[in-house]
Design a protein around this motif. Structure first.
Motif, PDB file in Angstrom:
ATOM      1  N   LYS A  11       0.838  -1.196   0.000  1.00  0.00           N
ATOM      2  CA  LYS A  11       0.000   0.000   0.000  1.00  0.00           C
ATOM      3  C   LYS A  11       0.874   1.247   0.000  1.00  0.00           C
ATOM      4  CE  LYS A  11      -4.002  -2.081   0.822  1.00  0.00           C
ATOM      5  NZ  LYS A  11      -5.185  -2.007   0.075  1.00  0.00           N
ATOM      6  N   ASN A  12       0.324   2.316  -0.542  1.00  0.00           N
ATOM      7  CA  ASN A  12       1.008   3.604  -0.540  1.00  0.00           C
ATOM      8  C   ASN A  12       1.101   4.105   0.896  1.00  0.00           C
ATOM      9  OD1 ASN A  12       2.167   5.926  -1.390  1.00  0.00           O
ATOM     10  ND2 ASN A  12       0.368   6.729  -2.446  1.00  0.00           N
ATOM     11  N   VAL A  65       3.564  10.528  12.391  1.00  0.00           N
ATOM     12  CA  VAL A  65       2.836   9.274  12.192  1.00  0.00           C
ATOM     13  C   VAL A  65       3.049   8.735  10.784  1.00  0.00           C
ATOM     14  CG1 VAL A  65       1.039   9.810  13.886  1.00  0.00           C
ATOM     15  CG2 VAL A  65       0.723  10.466  11.517  1.00  0.00           C
ATOM     16  N   ARG A  66       2.765   7.435  10.619  1.00  0.00           N
ATOM     17  CA  ARG A  66       2.765   6.797   9.300  1.00  0.00           C
ATOM     18  C   ARG A  66       1.323   6.465   8.957  1.00  0.00           C
ATOM     19  NH1 ARG A  66       6.237   2.687   9.831  1.00  0.00           N
ATOM     20  NH2 ARG A  66       7.872   3.744   8.693  1.00  0.00           N
ATOM     21  N   ILE A  67       0.892   6.878   7.748  1.00  0.00           N
ATOM     22  CA  ILE A  67      -0.456   6.563   7.290  1.00  0.00           C
ATOM     23  C   ILE A  67      -0.347   5.696   6.040  1.00  0.00           C
ATOM     24  CG2 ILE A  67      -1.572   8.584   8.307  1.00  0.00           C
ATOM     25  CD1 ILE A  67      -1.430   9.971   5.611  1.00  0.00           C
ATOM     26  N   VAL A  68      -1.321   4.808   5.855  1.00  0.00           N
ATOM     27  CA  VAL A  68      -1.343   3.935   4.680  1.00  0.00           C
ATOM     28  C   VAL A  68      -2.665   4.117   3.961  1.00  0.00           C
ATOM     29  CG1 VAL A  68       0.247   2.204   5.562  1.00  0.00           C
ATOM     30  CG2 VAL A  68      -2.183   1.987   6.015  1.00  0.00           C
ATOM     31  N   GLU A  69      -2.619   3.927   2.666  1.00  0.00           N
ATOM     32  CA  GLU A  69      -3.797   4.079   1.830  1.00  0.00           C
ATOM     33  C   GLU A  69      -4.792   2.961   2.136  1.00  0.00           C
ATOM     34  OE1 GLU A  69      -4.279   5.448  -2.784  1.00  0.00           O
ATOM     35  OE2 GLU A  69      -2.769   3.950  -2.277  1.00  0.00           O
ATOM     36  N   SER A  70      -6.096   3.282   2.088  1.00  0.00           N
ATOM     37  CA  SER A  70      -7.122   2.267   2.338  1.00  0.00           C
ATOM     38  C   SER A  70      -8.332   2.569   1.461  1.00  0.00           C
ATOM     39  CB  SER A  70      -7.523   2.257   3.809  1.00  0.00           C
ATOM     40  OG  SER A  70      -8.227   3.428   4.136  1.00  0.00           O
ATOM     41  N   ARG A  71      -9.346   1.764   1.622  1.00  0.00           N
ATOM     42  CA  ARG A  71     -10.581   1.997   0.887  1.00  0.00           C
ATOM     43  C   ARG A  71     -11.225   3.279   1.401  1.00  0.00           C
ATOM     44  NH1 ARG A  71     -15.060   0.733   3.900  1.00  0.00           N
ATOM     45  NH2 ARG A  71     -14.653  -0.429   5.808  1.00  0.00           N
ATOM     46  N   PRO A  72     -12.125   3.892   0.657  1.00  0.00           N
ATOM     47  CA  PRO A  72     -12.787   5.105   1.145  1.00  0.00           C
ATOM     48  C   PRO A  72     -13.614   4.796   2.396  1.00  0.00           C
ATOM     49  CG  PRO A  72     -13.062   4.921  -1.216  1.00  0.00           C
ATOM     50  CD  PRO A  72     -12.433   3.641  -0.760  1.00  0.00           C
ATOM     51  N   LEU A  81      -4.418   5.392   9.898  1.00  0.00           N
ATOM     52  CA  LEU A  81      -3.235   5.582  10.732  1.00  0.00           C
ATOM     53  C   LEU A  81      -2.644   4.217  11.043  1.00  0.00           C
ATOM     54  CD1 LEU A  81      -1.703   7.789  12.487  1.00  0.00           C
ATOM     55  CD2 LEU A  81      -2.980   6.813  14.368  1.00  0.00           C
ATOM     56  N   GLU A  82      -1.373   4.011  10.669  1.00  0.00           N
ATOM     57  CA  GLU A  82      -0.742   2.720  10.927  1.00  0.00           C
ATOM     58  C   GLU A  82       0.009   2.716  12.252  1.00  0.00           C
ATOM     59  OE1 GLU A  82       2.727   0.555   8.668  1.00  0.00           O
ATOM     60  OE2 GLU A  82       0.772   0.056   7.816  1.00  0.00           O
ATOM     61  N   GLU A  83       0.844   3.743  12.479  1.00  0.00           N
ATOM     62  CA  GLU A  83       1.582   3.784  13.734  1.00  0.00           C
ATOM     63  C   GLU A  83       2.037   5.206  14.031  1.00  0.00           C
ATOM     64  OE1 GLU A  83       5.499   2.059  13.960  1.00  0.00           O
ATOM     65  OE2 GLU A  83       5.660   2.089  11.788  1.00  0.00           O
ATOM     66  N   VAL A  84       2.266   5.451  15.330  1.00  0.00           N
ATOM     67  CA  VAL A  84       2.841   6.712  15.768  1.00  0.00           C
ATOM     68  C   VAL A  84       4.342   6.490  15.866  1.00  0.00           C
ATOM     69  CG1 VAL A  84       2.925   8.408  17.619  1.00  0.00           C
ATOM     70  CG2 VAL A  84       0.756   7.330  17.033  1.00  0.00           C
ATOM     71  N   LEU A  85       5.109   7.231  15.064  1.00  0.00           N
ATOM     72  CA  LEU A  85       6.551   7.040  15.042  1.00  0.00           C
ATOM     73  C   LEU A  85       7.221   7.675  16.260  1.00  0.00           C
ATOM     74  CD1 LEU A  85       7.148   7.672  11.248  1.00  0.00           C
ATOM     75  CD2 LEU A  85       6.976   5.491  12.431  1.00  0.00           C
ATOM     76  N   TRP A  86       6.861   8.912  16.575  1.00  0.00           N
ATOM     77  CA  TRP A  86       7.304   9.520  17.836  1.00  0.00           C
ATOM     78  C   TRP A  86       6.308  10.558  18.284  1.00  0.00           C
ATOM     79  CZ3 TRP A  86       8.269  14.683  17.230  1.00  0.00           C
ATOM     80  CH2 TRP A  86       8.797  15.121  16.017  1.00  0.00           C
ATOM     81  N   ARG A  87       6.238  10.707  19.593  1.00  0.00           N
ATOM     82  CA  ARG A  87       5.273  11.602  20.237  1.00  0.00           C
ATOM     83  C   ARG A  87       5.811  13.014  20.321  1.00  0.00           C
ATOM     84  NH1 ARG A  87       0.266   9.611  20.705  1.00  0.00           N
ATOM     85  NH2 ARG A  87       0.298   7.435  21.311  1.00  0.00           N
ATOM     86  N   ALA A  88       4.898  13.975  20.322  1.00  0.00           N
ATOM     87  CA  ALA A  88       5.273  15.377  20.528  1.00  0.00           C
ATOM     88  C   ALA A  88       5.572  15.581  22.007  1.00  0.00           C
ATOM     89  CB  ALA A  88       4.141  16.299  20.088  1.00  0.00           C
TER      90      ALA A  88
END
Length: 89
Positions: A11-12, A65-72, A81-88
């Motif tokens: 996925k993108n 964060v990392r986001i991935v493409e999905s159905r509408p 939303l796939e995962e939180v890479l690092w917190r603010a």
């Protein structure tokens, strides 16, 4: 009959910063990229906002964060939303 088993490719994915998470189960993620200007050849920053589905409500403004493409999922949400890479901080 021959069975066709299509395997879907990866996925993108995009990495960005959460700018808003006040809506339930939705985070607005801003993704920036650096591209050369078509006429002046100077590198400029382009930004775009994506609406991402956040099932658990774990994203907070400022998180990377990392986001991935999905159905509408709604009128505007096409990302998950796939995962939180690092917190603010």
């Amino acid at each position: 009959m021959a069975e066709s088993t299509e395997t879907k490719g990866p996925k993108n994915q995009k990495i960005g910063i959460v700018v808003q998470s006040s809506m339930p189960k939705t985070a607005v993620v801003e993704v920036s990229r650096r591209v050369p200007h078509p006429l002046y050849r100077r590198v400029v920053t382009r930004k775009k906002k994506f609406y991402a589905h956040d099932e658990n409500g774990e994203a907070r403004p400022g998180d990377r964060v990392r986001i991935v493409e999905s159905r509408p999922l709604s009128k505007l949400k096409r990302w998950r939303l796939e995962e939180v890479l690092w917190r603010a901080s």
